[in-house]
Design an enzyme around this catalytic site. Structure first.
Site, mmCIF file in Angstrom:
data_model
loop_
_atom_site.group_PDB
_atom_site.id
_atom_site.type_symbol
_atom_site.label_atom_id
_atom_site.label_comp_id
_atom_site.label_asym_id
_atom_site.label_seq_id
_atom_site.Cartn_x
_atom_site.Cartn_y
_atom_site.Cartn_z
ATOM 1 N N SER A 93 0.935 -1.265 0.052
ATOM 2 C CA SER A 93 0.042 -0.124 0.069
ATOM 3 C C SER A 93 0.687 1.148 0.080
ATOM 4 C CB SER A 93 -0.854 0.307 1.405
ATOM 5 O OG SER A 93 -1.807 -1.137 1.232
ATOM 6 N N HIS A 96 -1.252 -2.743 -7.209
ATOM 7 C CA HIS A 96 -2.010 -2.297 -6.138
ATOM 8 C C HIS A 96 -3.477 -2.683 -6.249
ATOM 9 C CE1 HIS A 96 -3.047 0.923 -2.741
ATOM 10 N NE2 HIS A 96 -2.716 -0.252 -2.370
ATOM 11 N N GLU A 124 -3.822 -0.276 -9.571
ATOM 12 C CA GLU A 124 -2.520 0.698 -9.944
ATOM 13 C C GLU A 124 -1.438 -0.071 -10.207
ATOM 14 O OE1 GLU A 124 -3.319 4.617 -7.001
ATOM 15 O OE2 GLU A 124 -2.241 2.663 -6.077
ATOM 16 N N ASN A 169 -3.837 6.030 -2.295
ATOM 17 C CA ASN A 169 -3.541 6.220 -0.812
ATOM 18 C C ASN A 169 -2.731 7.585 -0.476
ATOM 19 O OD1 ASN A 169 -4.618 3.864 -0.303
ATOM 20 N ND2 ASN A 169 -2.848 2.611 -0.092
HETATM 21 N N1 CAA Z 1 -16.982 -11.271 -1.791
HETATM 22 C C1 CAA Z 1 -17.999 -11.398 -2.170
HETATM 23 N N2 CAA Z 1 -18.996 -10.559 -2.087
HETATM 24 C C2 CAA Z 1 -18.957 -9.473 -1.266
HETATM 25 C C3 CAA Z 1 -17.882 -9.310 -0.820
HETATM 26 C C4 CAA Z 1 -16.622 -10.212 -0.706
HETATM 27 N N3 CAA Z 1 -15.536 -9.851 -0.242
HETATM 28 N N4 CAA Z 1 -18.033 -7.973 -0.038
HETATM 29 C C5 CAA Z 1 -19.175 -7.754 -0.088
HETATM 30 N N5 CAA Z 1 -19.789 -8.673 -0.820
HETATM 31 C C6 CAA Z 1 -21.210 -8.507 -1.671
HETATM 32 C C7 CAA Z 1 -22.303 -8.384 -0.566
HETATM 33 O O1 CAA Z 1 -22.689 -9.525 0.346
HETATM 34 C C8 CAA Z 1 -23.299 -7.702 -0.944
HETATM 35 O O2 CAA Z 1 -23.987 -8.726 -1.701
HETATM 36 P P1 CAA Z 1 -25.719 -8.572 -1.562
HETATM 37 O O3 CAA Z 1 -25.845 -7.375 -2.095
HETATM 38 O O4 CAA Z 1 -26.266 -9.809 -1.846
HETATM 39 O O5 CAA Z 1 -25.947 -8.410 0.210
HETATM 40 C C9 CAA Z 1 -22.800 -6.873 -2.211
HETATM 41 O O6 CAA Z 1 -21.381 -7.397 -2.267
HETATM 42 C C10 CAA Z 1 -22.574 -5.526 -1.856
HETATM 43 O O7 CAA Z 1 -21.941 -5.322 -0.554
HETATM 44 P P2 CAA Z 1 -22.635 -4.476 0.692
HETATM 45 O O8 CAA Z 1 -23.839 -4.584 0.972
HETATM 46 O O9 CAA Z 1 -21.656 -4.334 1.686
HETATM 47 O O10 CAA Z 1 -22.771 -3.168 -0.280
HETATM 48 P P3 CAA Z 1 -22.035 -1.713 -0.507
HETATM 49 O O11 CAA Z 1 -22.875 -1.287 -1.651
HETATM 50 O O12 CAA Z 1 -21.794 -1.105 0.804
HETATM 51 O O13 CAA Z 1 -20.513 -1.972 -1.280
HETATM 52 C C11 CAA Z 1 -18.469 -1.781 -0.758
HETATM 53 C C12 CAA Z 1 -19.285 -2.554 -0.336
HETATM 54 C C13 CAA Z 1 -17.854 -2.129 -2.364
HETATM 55 C C14 CAA Z 1 -17.127 -2.177 0.068
HETATM 56 C C15 CAA Z 1 -18.713 -0.284 -0.637
HETATM 57 O O14 CAA Z 1 -18.792 -0.036 0.689
HETATM 58 C C16 CAA Z 1 -17.393 0.599 -0.773
HETATM 59 O O15 CAA Z 1 -17.180 0.794 -1.990
HETATM 60 N N6 CAA Z 1 -16.504 1.073 0.266
HETATM 61 C C17 CAA Z 1 -15.277 1.508 0.098
HETATM 62 C C18 CAA Z 1 -14.254 0.650 -0.306
HETATM 63 C C19 CAA Z 1 -12.864 1.436 -0.357
HETATM 64 O O16 CAA Z 1 -12.894 2.486 -0.329
HETATM 65 N N7 CAA Z 1 -12.158 0.530 -0.525
HETATM 66 C C20 CAA Z 1 -10.497 1.069 -0.757
HETATM 67 C C21 CAA Z 1 -9.651 0.935 0.518
HETATM 68 S S1 CAA Z 1 -8.091 1.557 0.400
HETATM 69 C C22 CAA Z 1 -7.183 0.314 -0.216
HETATM 70 O O17 CAA Z 1 -7.821 -0.728 -0.493
HETATM 71 C C23 CAA Z 1 -5.925 0.702 -0.467
HETATM 72 C C24 CAA Z 1 -5.010 0.208 0.543
HETATM 73 O O18 CAA Z 1 -3.787 0.170 0.097
HETATM 74 C C25 CAA Z 1 -5.367 0.341 2.221
HETATM 75 P P1 NAD Z 2 -3.316 -9.355 6.219
HETATM 76 O O1 NAD Z 2 -2.664 -9.221 7.317
HETATM 77 O O2 NAD Z 2 -4.887 -9.468 6.265
HETATM 78 O O3 NAD Z 2 -2.620 -10.595 5.480
HETATM 79 C C1 NAD Z 2 -1.351 -10.676 5.244
HETATM 80 C C2 NAD Z 2 -1.077 -12.290 5.141
HETATM 81 O O4 NAD Z 2 0.297 -12.525 4.802
HETATM 82 C C3 NAD Z 2 -1.348 -13.101 6.354
HETATM 83 O O5 NAD Z 2 -2.408 -14.203 6.435
HETATM 84 C C4 NAD Z 2 0.017 -13.808 6.709
HETATM 85 O O6 NAD Z 2 -0.124 -15.138 7.475
HETATM 86 C C5 NAD Z 2 0.679 -13.818 5.498
HETATM 87 N N1 NAD Z 2 2.311 -13.540 5.374
HETATM 88 C C6 NAD Z 2 2.947 -12.952 6.237
HETATM 89 N N2 NAD Z 2 4.096 -13.192 6.041
HETATM 90 C C7 NAD Z 2 4.262 -14.170 5.064
HETATM 91 C C8 NAD Z 2 5.103 -14.881 4.430
HETATM 92 N N3 NAD Z 2 6.530 -14.644 4.415
HETATM 93 N N4 NAD Z 2 4.729 -15.783 3.490
HETATM 94 C C9 NAD Z 2 3.533 -16.271 3.205
HETATM 95 N N5 NAD Z 2 2.566 -15.358 3.874
HETATM 96 C C10 NAD Z 2 2.752 -14.466 4.887
HETATM 97 O O7 NAD Z 2 -2.901 -7.940 5.229
HETATM 98 P P2 NAD Z 2 -3.788 -7.586 3.997
HETATM 99 O O8 NAD Z 2 -4.492 -6.375 4.473
HETATM 100 O O9 NAD Z 2 -4.072 -8.403 3.182
HETATM 101 O O10 NAD Z 2 -2.475 -6.706 3.375
HETATM 102 C C11 NAD Z 2 -1.356 -7.338 2.678
HETATM 103 C C12 NAD Z 2 -0.383 -6.229 1.708
HETATM 104 O O11 NAD Z 2 -1.716 -5.578 0.825
HETATM 105 C C13 NAD Z 2 -0.049 -5.410 2.448
HETATM 106 O O12 NAD Z 2 1.363 -5.124 1.779
HETATM 107 C C14 NAD Z 2 -1.063 -4.185 2.350
HETATM 108 O O13 NAD Z 2 -0.463 -2.962 2.722
HETATM 109 C C15 NAD Z 2 -1.424 -4.413 1.246
HETATM 110 N N6 NAD Z 2 -3.083 -3.776 0.924
HETATM 111 C C16 NAD Z 2 -3.871 -3.792 2.114
HETATM 112 C C17 NAD Z 2 -5.101 -3.361 1.771
HETATM 113 C C18 NAD Z 2 -6.054 -3.255 2.725
HETATM 114 O O14 NAD Z 2 -7.097 -2.916 2.646
HETATM 115 N N7 NAD Z 2 -5.917 -4.141 3.883
HETATM 116 C C19 NAD Z 2 -5.304 -2.604 0.767
HETATM 117 C C20 NAD Z 2 -4.277 -2.718 -0.322
HETATM 118 C C21 NAD Z 2 -3.283 -3.265 -0.238
#
Ligand code: CAA
Ligand code: NAD
Length: 361
Positions: free
Chosen positions: A187, A208, A220, A258
């Site tokens: 991330s 990503h 990405e 991010n």
């Molecule tokens: N697998 C399969 N189906 C799934 C699921 C999954 N993991 N998660 C949800 N669903 C299904 C649900 O069961 C639901 O089905 P039903 O309509 O049959 O109930 C449907 O998908 C929609 O889910 P929700 O009811 O929860 O509906 P929602 O409209 O709220 O959508 C969401 C969910 C897409 C997650 C929406 O809330 C959303 O876009 N949230 C923001 C997410 C976001 O910003 N993500 C980026 C995070 S940052 C990142 O990822 C980068 C990083 O590096 C940290």
């Molecule tokens: P998580 O903690 O849910 O999962 C990480 C997994 O990696 C764990 O199940 C752990 O057992 C496994 N692991 C650790 N070291 C390992 C190794 N050496 N070999 C094999 N498996 C190993 O974490 P996450 O949220 O899935 O994040 C994973 C990566 O994705 C991170 O780099 C994170 O920054 C990135 N990411 C996270 C998100 C998010 O929303 N959580 C979104 C985008 C990217």
């Protein structure tokens, strides 16, 4: 009159004789050939042969087998969408309980997706059952990194910690076939910091995905200076085949999303710390006032507070002069108390499985 020039092992392109030089140089630079040699009027054929030799040396990348390492929040989704797109998937975890829970996550998510398709009349129950079997058969699970030796693309989704990723990539680079491409789902870490230890920075990209992978439509692709153009194009093909839209950026902190999103989550946490608004009001405000699908504190819980903390601590250490990078004390305290958000059952909210129940503060 058309003639045909072989472009690496990708395609045959029709080239008219008059426009030959122009198109050849454009196609070749896109494929990463070195800058064109000056074409003296008396030696066009020699240059043509020189280019063909360069192209013949370019490895052919073709993704059939996708390795996914780490089956947590992200990795299980990456494995699933790859298998649904028809790829053979090798899913690797570090420990048996995590492998088991990754398998369960994949199973639960696939069942949910297929039962929804049946409900909507997009598939019969029988077709859904067959599809489930087919997708499941494409995935092999392992605790051994060496199971990835024949993978064409390895996507890494292990913990967001450089001290874990660097030794991991050293080992991966020594185990997997030399033509395999590596993609990190980090991330926030600098891709170049572990592309070099992998021993193959020319076959390395940031890949990503967004959480939840099954529903989020963006990937990405982070392109390093060293990334071969043919590698980049091959990865773009993979992203398109799994049904996602790709955007590209340089190896810059937080990439595009991010860099803009995480500072907004920080500001929401600081606002709560200052007592200016409640957790729920901050979230409702951003949902209804800015059209975000989830408010920032809900989203922080959803991402995982440990992951948010890793991202921010890493940035603050590496870029101490960037004012947008701050570690809120509430975030640190929650993680120290084992409150990691959705994955542990409590963070800014109390969670029951995948549903947030009520604010925790
Ligand atoms: N697998 C399969 N189906 C799934 C699921 C999954 N993991 N998660 C949800 N669903 C299904 C649900 O069961 C639901 O089905 P039903 O309509 O049959 O109930 C449907 O998908 C929609 O889910 P929700 O009811 O929860 O509906 P929602 O409209 O709220 O959508 C969401 C969910 C897409 C997650 C929406 O809330 C959303 O876009 N949230 C923001 C997410 C976001 O910003 N993500 C980026 C995070 S940052 C990142 O990822 C980068 C990083 O590096 C940290
Ligand atoms: P998580 O903690 O849910 O999962 C990480 C997994 O990696 C764990 O199940 C752990 O057992 C496994 N692991 C650790 N070291 C390992 C190794 N050496 N070999 C094999 N498996 C190993 O974490 P996450 O949220 O899935 O994040 C994973 C990566 O994705 C991170 O780099 C994170 O920054 C990135 N990411 C996270 C998100 C998010 O929303 N959580 C979104 C985008 C990217």
């Amino acid at each position: 009159m058309l003639s045909y020039v072989r472009l690496s092992s990708f395609s045959f392109s029709p080239i008219s004789k008059g426009m030959g030089r122009y198109y050849r140089s454009r196609h070749l630079s896109a494929l990463g050939a070195p800058p064109r040699l000056s074409l003296k009027p008396d030696e066009p054929r020699r240059c043509h042969v020189q280019q063909r030799r360069t192209l013949a040396a370019t490895p052919h990348y073709d993704i059939k087998k996708v390795g996914v390492v780490g089956l947590g929040l992200m990795g299980h989704g990456i494995g699933l969408v790859s298998a649904q797109a028809g790829y053979e998937v090798i899913a690797v975890e570090a420990q048996a309980p995590a492998l088991e829970s990754g398998k369960k996550r994949i199973d639960k998510s696939l069942s949910k997706i297929l039962s929804k398709a049946v409900e909507k009349g997009k598939m019969t129950l029988e077709a859904a059952e067959k599809e489930k079997e087919k997708v499941e058969r494409r995935i092999t699970y392992s605790l051994d990194l060496a199971a990835l030796r024949d993978a064409d693309l390895v996507v890494e989704a292990i913990v967001e910690n450089l001290d874990v990723k660097i030794p991991f990539y050293k080992q991966l680079g020594s185990l997997v076939k030399p033509t395999a491409i590596f993609g990190s789902n980090t991330s926030s870490l600098k891709i170049g910091d572990f592309a070099a230890p992998s021993g193959r920075p020319q076959q390395f990209v940031g890949l990503h995905f967004f959480n939840p992978v099954q529903l989020m439509r963006l990937v990405e692709i982070v392109r390093l200076h060293e990334t071969e153009p043919a590698v980049f194009e091959t990865v773009r093909g993979y992203v398109a085949r799994i049904g996602k839209t790709a955007v590209t950026c340089q190896d810059t902190p937080g990439f595009i999303v991010n860099r803009l999103l995480v500072p907004a989550l920080v500001q929401a946490m600081l606002m709560k710390e200052r007592g200016e608004a409640s957790v729920e009001d901050i979230d409702v405000a951003m949902q209804l006032g800015a059209g975000h699908p989830m408010g920032p504190l809900h989203l922080a819980d959803y991402i995982g507070l440990d992951t948010c903390l890793f991202i921010l601590e890493g940035w603050v250490k590496k870029y101490p002069n960037e004012p947008a990078f701050i570690v809120p004390s509430s975030l640190r305290a929650l993680v120290q108390g084992g409150k990691l958000g959705r994955k542990s059952g409590e963070g800014f909210y109390v969670w029951e499985g995948d549903k947030k129940v009520k604010p925790a503060m």
